[in-house]
Design a protein around this motif. Structure first.
Motif, PDB file in Angstrom:
ATOM      1  N   LYS A 153      52.364  90.837  54.380  1.00  0.00           N
ATOM      2  CA  LYS A 153      53.377  90.060  53.675  1.00  0.00           C
ATOM      3  C   LYS A 153      53.442  88.653  54.249  1.00  0.00           C
ATOM      4  O   LYS A 153      53.409  88.456  55.461  1.00  0.00           O
ATOM      5  N   ALA A 154      53.537  87.656  53.363  1.00  0.00           N
ATOM      6  CA  ALA A 154      53.679  86.271  53.809  1.00  0.00           C
ATOM      7  C   ALA A 154      55.069  86.061  54.404  1.00  0.00           C
ATOM      8  O   ALA A 154      56.076  86.482  53.830  1.00  0.00           O
ATOM      9  N   THR A 155      55.124  85.419  55.559  1.00  0.00           N
ATOM     10  CA  THR A 155      56.390  85.144  56.238  1.00  0.00           C
ATOM     11  C   THR A 155      56.840  83.731  55.917  1.00  0.00           C
ATOM     12  O   THR A 155      56.063  82.777  56.052  1.00  0.00           O
ATOM     13  N   ILE A 156      58.089  83.571  55.472  1.00  0.00           N
ATOM     14  CA  ILE A 156      58.596  82.248  55.112  1.00  0.00           C
ATOM     15  C   ILE A 156      59.791  81.860  55.982  1.00  0.00           C
ATOM     16  O   ILE A 156      60.399  82.704  56.644  1.00  0.00           O
ATOM     17  N   ASN A 157      60.129  80.588  55.978  1.00  0.00           N
ATOM     18  CA  ASN A 157      61.173  80.025  56.839  1.00  0.00           C
ATOM     19  C   ASN A 157      62.505  79.874  56.124  1.00  0.00           C
ATOM     20  O   ASN A 157      63.225  78.888  56.326  1.00  0.00           O
ATOM     21  N   LYS A 158      62.872  80.844  55.275  1.00  0.00           N
ATOM     22  CA  LYS A 158      64.054  80.666  54.436  1.00  0.00           C
ATOM     23  C   LYS A 158      65.340  80.505  55.239  1.00  0.00           C
ATOM     24  O   LYS A 158      66.295  79.875  54.770  1.00  0.00           O
ATOM     25  N   ASP A 159      65.388  81.018  56.472  1.00  0.00           N
ATOM     26  CA  ASP A 159      66.591  80.907  57.291  1.00  0.00           C
ATOM     27  C   ASP A 159      66.829  79.470  57.778  1.00  0.00           C
ATOM     28  O   ASP A 159      67.905  79.154  58.278  1.00  0.00           O
ATOM     29  N   TRP A 168      68.252  75.201  46.537  1.00  0.00           N
ATOM     30  CA  TRP A 168      67.767  75.841  47.774  1.00  0.00           C
ATOM     31  C   TRP A 168      66.284  76.133  47.618  1.00  0.00           C
ATOM     32  O   TRP A 168      65.876  76.797  46.666  1.00  0.00           O
ATOM     33  N   GLY A 169      65.467  75.576  48.509  1.00  0.00           N
ATOM     34  CA  GLY A 169      64.049  75.901  48.452  1.00  0.00           C
ATOM     35  C   GLY A 169      63.112  74.811  48.928  1.00  0.00           C
ATOM     36  O   GLY A 169      62.039  75.109  49.468  1.00  0.00           O
ATOM     37  N   GLN A 170      63.469  73.528  48.758  1.00  0.00           N
ATOM     38  CA  GLN A 170      62.558  72.489  49.229  1.00  0.00           C
ATOM     39  C   GLN A 170      62.461  72.548  50.754  1.00  0.00           C
ATOM     40  O   GLN A 170      63.469  72.673  51.447  1.00  0.00           O
ATOM     41  N   GLY A 171      61.239  72.463  51.250  1.00  0.00           N
ATOM     42  CA  GLY A 171      60.975  72.641  52.675  1.00  0.00           C
ATOM     43  C   GLY A 171      60.437  74.021  53.003  1.00  0.00           C
ATOM     44  O   GLY A 171      60.092  74.308  54.165  1.00  0.00           O
ATOM     45  N   LEU A 172      60.345  74.893  51.987  1.00  0.00           N
ATOM     46  CA  LEU A 172      59.819  76.241  52.190  1.00  0.00           C
ATOM     47  C   LEU A 172      58.365  76.184  52.646  1.00  0.00           C
ATOM     48  O   LEU A 172      57.595  75.326  52.204  1.00  0.00           O
ATOM     49  N   MET A 173      57.980  77.088  53.518  1.00  0.00           N
ATOM     50  CA  MET A 173      56.589  77.158  53.965  1.00  0.00           C
ATOM     51  C   MET A 173      56.216  78.591  54.323  1.00  0.00           C
ATOM     52  O   MET A 173      57.081  79.418  54.639  1.00  0.00           O
ATOM     53  N   VAL A 174      54.923  78.873  54.236  1.00  0.00           N
ATOM     54  CA  VAL A 174      54.372  80.143  54.705  1.00  0.00           C
ATOM     55  C   VAL A 174      53.915  79.928  56.142  1.00  0.00           C
ATOM     56  O   VAL A 174      53.042  79.098  56.411  1.00  0.00           O
ATOM     57  N   LYS A 175      54.503  80.646  57.064  1.00  0.00           N
ATOM     58  CA  LYS A 175      54.239  80.410  58.478  1.00  0.00           C
ATOM     59  C   LYS A 175      52.778  80.669  58.839  1.00  0.00           C
ATOM     60  O   LYS A 175      52.219  79.996  59.700  1.00  0.00           O
ATOM     61  N   GLU A 176      52.140  81.638  58.195  1.00  0.00           N
ATOM     62  CA  GLU A 176      50.751  81.965  58.510  1.00  0.00           C
ATOM     63  C   GLU A 176      49.757  80.947  57.932  1.00  0.00           C
ATOM     64  O   GLU A 176      48.605  80.880  58.384  1.00  0.00           O
ATOM     65  N   LEU A 177      50.187  80.184  56.905  1.00  0.00           N
ATOM     66  CA  LEU A 177      49.278  79.248  56.235  1.00  0.00           C
ATOM     67  C   LEU A 177      49.973  77.893  56.053  1.00  0.00           C
ATOM     68  O   LEU A 177      50.360  77.520  54.932  1.00  0.00           O
ATOM     69  N   PRO A 178      50.140  77.123  57.119  1.00  0.00           N
ATOM     70  CA  PRO A 178      50.846  75.844  57.011  1.00  0.00           C
ATOM     71  C   PRO A 178      50.144  74.816  56.129  1.00  0.00           C
ATOM     72  O   PRO A 178      50.771  73.853  55.685  1.00  0.00           O
TER      73      PRO A 178
END
Length: 298
Positions: A3-9, A140-150
């Motif tokens: 699963k892709a990990t995101i920085n939503k927090d 809510w959402g701008q700045g979202l990223m996948v931690k494994e694939l920057p």
């Protein structure tokens, strides 16, 4: 696969607001010249569109650049810029004035040029709305990223919607379900203009045989599609090997160089996004709404 990990927090949620924008006519006036040299007078951008819904064919009605559901704009130019940049597909929306006050919906896309944010609301709520009714969005959402694939840039998508889509990491790539794959030579209006974090750009449909060749005659509002050799990282451009993924947000168009609009939600200048074909890769499925599903008419 993982699963892709995101920085939503770490993402900020903020209010943005607009008013239902009355339909407008462009500088060319009432009559439009079509890509095959004819003239037409057709419904176009803005307003409350009662009978065009997420999940319907983008070719199902006689129209030009029509936006399904509700189209909003902020009358202050700078505030409208923030509305269009920060509102993300899947964000909660709520009517805060008029007879439909309290009705809840969500963002379905952004439309460049006219600078509209597009919204879904239930049919019963559309019937109560009027132009100039105010709508609040929890952006809510701008700045979202996948931690494994920057190297993969995410934009214009609510983190909850990203999680419902369920992208996975597979062989070092982000695997994403898509309804169709579009070659770069078919992308038109909006290319080279603005940046991926707002607006959209168009699939060109003047060569219908080419559209059928790639199975794009079955596109629906809300389809998640993959654009081959298209990089939206720093604007919209051709780059061999690049991949962009976006949602189909408005109808087919009659003007040369135009067609169904696509709002970007993922992009990478390298081939690190993989499209997994899926007939269910549509916003209606992920947001749990129904559609009349009108078929294409061309």
């Amino acid at each position: 696969m993982q699963k892709a990990t995101i920085n939503k927090d770490r993402l900020v949620a903020q209010s943005v607001m607009g008013k239902i924008h009355h339909p407008t006519l462009g500088g060319s006036g009432v009559v439009k010249i079509t890509h095959d040299g004819k003239t037409s007078v057709l419904p176009s951008v803005g307003g409350i569109t009662y009978n065009v819904r997420i999940g319907d064919s983008v070719y199902g009605m006689d129209c030009d650049h029509v936006e399904p559901g509700v189209s909003i704009k902020n009358p202050d130019e700078r505030e409208n810029g923030a509305l269009n940049a920060f509102a993300c597909i899947g964000n909660d929306a709520r009517v805060v004035s008029g007879d439909a006050k309290g009705a809840k919906g969500f963002v379905t896309g952004t439309h460049g040029g006219i600078e509209h944010v597009l919204l879904y609301f239930a049919q019963k709520d559309l019937e109560k709305m009027l132009p100039d009714d105010r709508i609040l969005i929890r952006a809510w959402g701008q700045g979202l990223m996948v931690k494994e694939l920057p190297e993969v840039s995410l934009m214009n998508i609510d983190p909850r919607l990203f999680e419902r889509i369920g992208p996975r990491i597979r062989d070092g790539k982000l695997a994403v379900p898509v309804a169709a794959k579009i070659p770069a030579h078919l992308m038109g209006a909006g290319q080279g203009m603005g940046y991926g974090q707002t607006g959209d750009y168009d699939l060109m449909t003047s060569d219908w045989a080419e559209i059928e060749k790639y199975g794009l005659d079955r596109l629906r509002y809300g389809d998640l599609v993959l654009l081959e050799d298209c990089d939206n990282t720093f604007g919209r451009t051709f780059r061999r090997g690049a991949v962009t993924v976006g949602f189909v947000v408005h109808s087919d168009c009659v003007i040369a160089g135009h067609g169904p609009g696509i709002t970007t939600v993922m992009t990478c200048p390298k081939p690190l996004i993989e499209g997994v074909p899926s007939q269910e890769a549509n916003l209606a499925e992920w947001m749990g709404i129904s559609s009349a599903g009108k078929q294409e008419k061309r």
